[in-house]
Design a protein around this motif. Structure first.
Motif, mmCIF file in Angstrom:
data_model
loop_
_atom_site.group_PDB
_atom_site.id
_atom_site.type_symbol
_atom_site.label_atom_id
_atom_site.label_comp_id
_atom_site.label_asym_id
_atom_site.label_seq_id
_atom_site.Cartn_x
_atom_site.Cartn_y
_atom_site.Cartn_z
ATOM 1 N N ALA A 4 -25.770 4.405 15.504
ATOM 2 C CA ALA A 4 -24.818 3.534 14.799
ATOM 3 C C ALA A 4 -25.398 2.135 14.620
ATOM 4 C CB ALA A 4 -23.500 3.464 15.571
ATOM 5 N N ILE A 5 -26.013 1.608 15.658
ATOM 6 C CA ILE A 5 -26.622 0.281 15.558
ATOM 7 C C ILE A 5 -27.767 0.305 14.553
ATOM 8 C CG2 ILE A 5 -27.859 -1.533 16.803
ATOM 9 C CD1 ILE A 5 -26.233 -0.686 19.305
ATOM 10 N N LEU A 6 -28.586 1.351 14.608
ATOM 11 C CA LEU A 6 -29.675 1.482 13.637
ATOM 12 C C LEU A 6 -29.138 1.513 12.208
ATOM 13 C CD1 LEU A 6 -31.957 4.109 15.386
ATOM 14 C CD2 LEU A 6 -32.613 1.770 14.775
ATOM 15 N N PHE A 7 -28.053 2.237 11.995
ATOM 16 C CA PHE A 7 -27.459 2.332 10.662
ATOM 17 C C PHE A 7 -26.985 0.955 10.190
ATOM 18 C CE2 PHE A 7 -23.976 2.993 7.677
ATOM 19 C CZ PHE A 7 -24.557 3.873 6.774
ATOM 20 N N LEU A 8 -26.296 0.227 11.043
ATOM 21 C CA LEU A 8 -25.780 -1.085 10.666
ATOM 22 C C LEU A 8 -26.896 -2.122 10.520
ATOM 23 C CD1 LEU A 8 -22.554 -1.211 12.854
ATOM 24 C CD2 LEU A 8 -22.679 -0.976 10.358
ATOM 25 N N TYR A 9 -27.958 -1.999 11.291
ATOM 26 C CA TYR A 9 -29.078 -2.940 11.212
ATOM 27 C C TYR A 9 -29.980 -2.669 10.009
ATOM 28 C CZ TYR A 9 -28.721 -5.782 15.415
ATOM 29 O OH TYR A 9 -28.343 -6.724 16.339
ATOM 30 N N ARG A 10 -29.937 -1.463 9.466
ATOM 31 C CA ARG A 10 -30.701 -1.070 8.274
ATOM 32 C C ARG A 10 -32.127 -1.635 8.237
ATOM 33 N NH1 ARG A 10 -26.539 1.384 5.652
ATOM 34 N NH2 ARG A 10 -24.609 0.247 5.448
ATOM 35 N N GLY A 11 -32.958 -1.124 9.124
ATOM 36 C CA GLY A 11 -34.368 -1.478 9.109
ATOM 37 C C GLY A 11 -34.758 -2.632 10.016
ATOM 38 N N GLY A 86 -14.946 16.031 23.519
ATOM 39 C CA GLY A 86 -15.778 15.179 24.349
ATOM 40 C C GLY A 86 -17.096 15.780 24.782
ATOM 41 N N ASP A 87 -17.481 16.878 24.170
ATOM 42 C CA ASP A 87 -18.716 17.559 24.561
ATOM 43 C C ASP A 87 -19.958 16.962 23.897
ATOM 44 O OD1 ASP A 87 -20.136 19.614 25.870
ATOM 45 O OD2 ASP A 87 -20.138 20.816 24.035
ATOM 46 N N HIS A 88 -19.801 16.280 22.768
ATOM 47 C CA HIS A 88 -20.930 15.779 21.975
ATOM 48 C C HIS A 88 -20.427 14.636 21.089
ATOM 49 C CE1 HIS A 88 -24.640 15.918 19.683
ATOM 50 N NE2 HIS A 88 -24.020 16.272 18.577
ATOM 51 N N SER A 89 -21.332 13.798 20.596
ATOM 52 C CA SER A 89 -20.940 12.705 19.701
ATOM 53 C C SER A 89 -21.723 12.763 18.402
ATOM 54 C CB SER A 89 -21.215 11.340 20.349
ATOM 55 O OG SER A 89 -20.353 11.109 21.412
ATOM 56 N N ILE A 90 -21.059 12.342 17.313
ATOM 57 C CA ILE A 90 -21.705 12.220 16.010
ATOM 58 C C ILE A 90 -21.405 10.830 15.458
ATOM 59 C CG2 ILE A 90 -21.679 14.692 15.462
ATOM 60 C CD1 ILE A 90 -19.199 14.116 13.685
ATOM 61 N N LEU A 91 -22.259 10.373 14.558
ATOM 62 C CA LEU A 91 -22.056 9.105 13.877
ATOM 63 C C LEU A 91 -21.393 9.378 12.540
ATOM 64 C CD1 LEU A 91 -22.526 6.091 13.272
ATOM 65 C CD2 LEU A 91 -24.825 6.726 12.479
ATOM 66 N N VAL A 92 -20.218 8.806 12.323
ATOM 67 C CA VAL A 92 -19.527 8.915 11.042
ATOM 68 C C VAL A 92 -19.796 7.611 10.294
ATOM 69 C CG1 VAL A 92 -17.305 9.168 9.887
ATOM 70 C CG2 VAL A 92 -17.786 10.466 11.971
ATOM 71 N N ASN A 93 -20.491 7.725 9.139
ATOM 72 C CA ASN A 93 -20.915 6.516 8.438
ATOM 73 C C ASN A 93 -20.425 6.432 6.994
ATOM 74 O OD1 ASN A 93 -22.669 8.317 7.182
ATOM 75 N ND2 ASN A 93 -24.376 7.783 8.524
ATOM 76 N N GLY A 94 -19.430 7.247 6.642
ATOM 77 C CA GLY A 94 -18.845 7.166 5.314
ATOM 78 C C GLY A 94 -17.634 8.069 5.178
#
Length: 168
Positions: A4-11, A86-94
Motif C-alpha cells: 500500500a505504501i509503495l502504491f501511494l509513493y509511486r516510485g 483474517g487469514d490473508h490480506s490484499i491491497l484494494v487500490n481502486g
C-alpha cells in the motif's frame, strides 16, 4: 501494508523506519485478527509508520468496513483488507462500477489467471496497463459475502478488518 505504501509513493523510496516497523509487526503472523496482537501495540506501531511515511493510517472493523472501502478516494487512499476472515490480506487500490481493483501479494492465489463471472478474476502476473499494481479484480458483492467457499471474501462481518492509508 508495504504494498500500500509503495502504491501511494509511486516510485519514491519508502522510509526505512516505516518498513522496519511493519516488518517487525507482521513478519511472522500476518494480519491483525490472525495474529491476535494487542490492539494497543498495533495502534502504536501503525501510528509510528504513518508518521515515518507521512501517511494517515486508520482502520475499521466489523459492519463499517463495507461502506468505508466502497467510499474511499482511490486517487490518494487505498485499503488493506483482510480476507478469509483474517487469514490473508490484499491491497484494494481502486473501485469502479461495483468492481474493486486489487493486488494480492501471494502469487499462488493469482497465477492461474482465473475468471469467475461476477465474482473475481485474476491476472498473472498483472493486469495489462496497470503498472504492475493490479493482479486481481473483485466484484463488491463477492468481496463482502460471508464466505461461500470460493476465495477473495472478507467473511463474517464480525471478522472484517480494513486498514486505510491516506497520502497527506
Amino acid at each position: 501494508m508495504i504494498n500500500a505504501i509503495l502504491f501511494l509513493y509511486r516510485g519514491k523510496r519508502i522510509p526505512f523506519m516505516a518498513y522496519r516497523l511493519l516488518h517487525n509487526l507482521l513478519v511472522e503472523d500476518g494480519v491483525f485478527y490472525y495474529t491476535k496482537k494487542e490492539k494497543q501495540e498495533f495502534d502504536v506501531i501503525i501510528n509510528a509508520v504513518g508518521a515515518c511515511a507521512k501517511l494517515e493510517i486508520t482502520y475499521e472493523t466489523g459492519d463499517a468496513v463495507e461502506n468505508l472501502v466502497k467510499t474511499l478516494d482511490y486517487t490518494r487512499q487505498v485499503a488493506v483488507c483482510d480476507i478469509g476472515s483474517g487469514d490473508h490480506s490484499i491491497l484494494v487500490n481502486g473501485f469502479r462500477d461495483g468492481v474493486f481493483s486489487a493486488f494480492d501479494p501471494y502469487w499462488d492465489n493469482v497465477k492461474k489467471g482465473e475468471s469467475h463471472d461476477e465474482r473475481y478474476e485474476t491476472f498473472a502476473p498483472y493486469m495489462e496497463g496497470s503498472r504492475n499494481s493490479i493482479n486481481l479484480r473483485i466484484w463488491a458483492e463477492h468481496l463482502f459475502a460471508e464466505r461461500a467457499g470460493s476465495g477473495f471474501q472478507m467473511g463474517a462481518k464480525s471478522m472484517r478488518f480494513a486498514t486505510v492509508l491516506t497520502s497527506t
